[in-house]
Scaffold this motif. Structure first.
Motif, PDB file in Angstrom:
ATOM      1  N   ASP A  20       0.872  -1.174   0.000  1.00 28.76           N
ATOM      2  CA  ASP A  20       0.000   0.000   0.000  1.00 28.76           C
ATOM      3  C   ASP A  20       0.906   1.219   0.000  1.00 28.76           C
ATOM      4  O   ASP A  20       1.613   1.460   0.984  1.00 28.76           O
ATOM      5  CB  ASP A  20      -0.895  -0.008   1.239  1.00 28.76           C
ATOM      6  N   PRO A  21       0.947   2.000  -1.087  1.00 30.68           N
ATOM      7  CA  PRO A  21       1.879   3.117  -1.163  1.00 30.68           C
ATOM      8  C   PRO A  21       1.683   4.163  -0.069  1.00 30.68           C
ATOM      9  O   PRO A  21       2.586   4.940   0.215  1.00 30.68           O
ATOM     10  CB  PRO A  21       1.639   3.716  -2.555  1.00 30.68           C
ATOM     11  N   GLY A  22       0.522   4.180   0.587  1.00 31.07           N
ATOM     12  CA  GLY A  22       0.271   5.117   1.677  1.00 31.07           C
ATOM     13  C   GLY A  22       0.671   4.586   3.044  1.00 31.07           C
ATOM     14  O   GLY A  22       0.626   5.310   4.041  1.00 31.07           O
ATOM     15  N   ASP A  23       1.059   3.318   3.111  1.00 33.33           N
ATOM     16  CA  ASP A  23       1.411   2.669   4.370  1.00 33.33           C
ATOM     17  C   ASP A  23       2.870   2.943   4.732  1.00 33.33           C
ATOM     18  O   ASP A  23       3.752   2.920   3.868  1.00 33.33           O
ATOM     19  CB  ASP A  23       1.172   1.160   4.229  1.00 33.33           C
ATOM     20  N   ALA A  24       3.142   3.170   6.009  1.00 32.21           N
ATOM     21  CA  ALA A  24       4.500   3.497   6.469  1.00 32.21           C
ATOM     22  C   ALA A  24       5.497   2.383   6.160  1.00 32.21           C
ATOM     23  O   ALA A  24       6.640   2.660   5.779  1.00 32.21           O
ATOM     24  CB  ALA A  24       4.486   3.796   7.963  1.00 32.21           C
ATOM     25  N   THR A  25       5.089   1.118   6.296  1.00 32.48           N
ATOM     26  CA  THR A  25       6.007   0.003   6.023  1.00 32.48           C
ATOM     27  C   THR A  25       6.355  -0.071   4.540  1.00 32.48           C
ATOM     28  O   THR A  25       7.521  -0.243   4.178  1.00 32.48           O
ATOM     29  CB  THR A  25       5.405  -1.332   6.501  1.00 32.48           C
ATOM     30  N   SER A  26       5.362   0.087   3.678  1.00 33.75           N
ATOM     31  CA  SER A  26       5.626   0.078   2.232  1.00 33.75           C
ATOM     32  C   SER A  26       6.529   1.248   1.848  1.00 33.75           C
ATOM     33  O   SER A  26       7.436   1.103   1.016  1.00 33.75           O
ATOM     34  CB  SER A  26       4.315   0.152   1.444  1.00 33.75           C
ATOM     35  N   GLN A  27       6.309   2.409   2.450  1.00 37.06           N
ATOM     36  CA  GLN A  27       7.145   3.577   2.173  1.00 37.06           C
ATOM     37  C   GLN A  27       8.578   3.337   2.638  1.00 37.06           C
ATOM     38  O   GLN A  27       9.536   3.686   1.940  1.00 37.06           O
ATOM     39  CB  GLN A  27       6.569   4.821   2.836  1.00 37.06           C
ATOM     40  N   LEU A  29      10.144   0.427   2.931  1.00 40.93           N
ATOM     41  CA  LEU A  29      10.766  -0.518   2.007  1.00 40.93           C
ATOM     42  C   LEU A  29      11.155   0.166   0.698  1.00 40.93           C
ATOM     43  O   LEU A  29      12.244  -0.067   0.167  1.00 40.93           O
ATOM     44  CB  LEU A  29       9.839  -1.708   1.752  1.00 40.93           C
ATOM     45  N   SER A  30      10.288   1.032   0.181  1.00 38.27           N
ATOM     46  CA  SER A  30      10.597   1.780  -1.043  1.00 38.27           C
ATOM     47  C   SER A  30      11.807   2.689  -0.836  1.00 38.27           C
ATOM     48  O   SER A  30      12.690   2.781  -1.700  1.00 38.27           O
ATOM     49  CB  SER A  30       9.397   2.623  -1.473  1.00 38.27           C
ATOM     50  N   ASN A  31      11.862   3.367   0.315  1.00 40.48           N
ATOM     51  CA  ASN A  31      12.993   4.249   0.619  1.00 40.48           C
ATOM     52  C   ASN A  31      14.293   3.461   0.761  1.00 40.48           C
ATOM     53  O   ASN A  31      15.352   3.918   0.307  1.00 40.48           O
ATOM     54  CB  ASN A  31      12.722   5.062   1.882  1.00 40.48           C
ATOM     55  N   LEU A  32      14.231   2.286   1.377  1.00 43.21           N
ATOM     56  CA  LEU A  32      15.435   1.454   1.516  1.00 43.21           C
ATOM     57  C   LEU A  32      15.920   0.968   0.154  1.00 43.21           C
ATOM     58  O   LEU A  32      17.122   0.908  -0.104  1.00 43.21           O
ATOM     59  CB  LEU A  32      15.164   0.265   2.445  1.00 43.21           C
ATOM     60  N   LEU A  33      14.987   0.650  -0.737  1.00 47.68           N
ATOM     61  CA  LEU A  33      15.362   0.249  -2.092  1.00 47.68           C
ATOM     62  C   LEU A  33      16.054   1.406  -2.814  1.00 47.68           C
ATOM     63  O   LEU A  33      17.111   1.227  -3.428  1.00 47.68           O
ATOM     64  CB  LEU A  33      14.134  -0.208  -2.881  1.00 47.68           C
ATOM     65  N   ALA A  34      15.472   2.594  -2.732  1.00 50.16           N
ATOM     66  CA  ALA A  34      16.016   3.757  -3.439  1.00 50.16           C
ATOM     67  C   ALA A  34      17.381   4.182  -2.898  1.00 50.16           C
ATOM     68  O   ALA A  34      18.264   4.559  -3.654  1.00 50.16           O
ATOM     69  CB  ALA A  34      15.032   4.925  -3.351  1.00 50.16           C
ATOM     70  N   SER A  35      17.566   4.077  -1.591  1.00 48.12           N
ATOM     71  CA  SER A  35      18.812   4.564  -0.976  1.00 48.12           C
ATOM     72  C   SER A  35      19.943   3.545  -1.020  1.00 48.12           C
ATOM     73  O   SER A  35      21.109   3.920  -0.976  1.00 48.12           O
ATOM     74  CB  SER A  35      18.559   4.963   0.479  1.00 48.12           C
ATOM     75  N   GLY A  36      19.600   2.256  -1.051  1.00 44.13           N
ATOM     76  CA  GLY A  36      20.628   1.217  -0.995  1.00 44.13           C
ATOM     77  C   GLY A  36      21.234   1.050   0.395  1.00 44.13           C
ATOM     78  O   GLY A  36      22.235   0.360   0.559  1.00 44.13           O
ATOM     79  N   ALA A  37      20.616   1.669   1.393  1.00 44.23           N
ATOM     80  CA  ALA A  37      21.134   1.602   2.762  1.00 44.23           C
ATOM     81  C   ALA A  37      20.961   0.205   3.345  1.00 44.23           C
ATOM     82  O   ALA A  37      19.973  -0.483   3.059  1.00 44.23           O
ATOM     83  CB  ALA A  37      20.400   2.608   3.645  1.00 44.23           C
ATOM     84  N   THR A  38      21.932  -0.209   4.154  1.00 45.64           N
ATOM     85  CA  THR A  38      21.796  -1.484   4.852  1.00 45.64           C
ATOM     86  C   THR A  38      20.923  -1.273   6.083  1.00 45.64           C
ATOM     87  O   THR A  38      20.885  -0.192   6.667  1.00 45.64           O
ATOM     88  CB  THR A  38      23.156  -2.071   5.266  1.00 45.64           C
ATOM     89  N   ALA A  39      20.212  -2.311   6.450  1.00 43.86           N
ATOM     90  CA  ALA A  39      19.333  -2.272   7.620  1.00 43.86           C
ATOM     91  C   ALA A  39      19.439  -3.599   8.347  1.00 43.86           C
ATOM     92  O   ALA A  39      19.901  -4.595   7.792  1.00 43.86           O
ATOM     93  CB  ALA A  39      17.890  -2.012   7.184  1.00 43.86           C
ATOM     94  N   ASN A  40      19.013  -3.618   9.593  1.00 41.51           N
ATOM     95  CA  ASN A  40      18.951  -4.851  10.371  1.00 41.51           C
ATOM     96  C   ASN A  40      17.663  -5.585  10.029  1.00 41.51           C
ATOM     97  O   ASN A  40      16.590  -4.970   9.972  1.00 41.51           O
ATOM     98  CB  ASN A  40      18.973  -4.547  11.876  1.00 41.51           C
ATOM     99  N   TRP A  41      17.765  -6.896   9.831  1.00 45.21           N
ATOM    100  CA  TRP A  41      16.610  -7.732   9.511  1.00 45.21           C
ATOM    101  C   TRP A  41      16.593  -8.902  10.479  1.00 45.21           C
ATOM    102  O   TRP A  41      17.628  -9.329  10.963  1.00 45.21           O
ATOM    103  CB  TRP A  41      16.700  -8.254   8.072  1.00 45.21           C
ATOM    104  N   GLN A  42      15.408  -9.432  10.737  1.00 48.77           N
ATOM    105  CA  GLN A  42      15.282 -10.585  11.633  1.00 48.77           C
ATOM    106  C   GLN A  42      14.343 -11.592  10.994  1.00 48.77           C
ATOM    107  O   GLN A  42      13.260 -11.247  10.524  1.00 48.77           O
ATOM    108  CB  GLN A  42      14.726 -10.154  12.988  1.00 48.77           C
TER     109      GLN A  42
END
Length: 93
Positions: A20-27, A29-42
């Protein structure tokens, strides 16, 4: 005396989400894709039968792919691909 070092590709991981493009989680994920930044995942593995909290593995990675799928009369979904960097987070016994 020779020491050989092998580079091991820790691999990738894919999972699906409701998109959902209006949802904070979807946003996020989109921002992480665009930036290429590493993040912690579990990743959590729950025990068979649902008893207990399961075992978790944590790792660093960046969003490598994000593909949306739109079907009539259903949720819009996205498959997220994470490329793991560094230690893959495997639990050792």
């Amino acid at each position: 005396y020779t020491t050989l070092f092998r580079s091991v590709d820790p691999g990738s991981f894919e999972f699906g989400v409701a998109y959902d493009p209006g949802d904070a989680t979807s946003q996020l994920l989109s921002n992480l894709l665009a930036s290429g930044a590493t993040a912690n995942w579990q990743l959590t593995f729950y025990t068979v039968g649902g008893g207990g909290s399961g075992v978790s593995e944590t790792f660093l990675g960046y969003v490598e792919t994000m593909g949306r799928e739109i079907k009539r009369k259903t949720l819009v979904t996205a498959t997220i691909g994470i490329h793991i960097v560094g230690s893959p987070g495997y639990k050792l016994s």
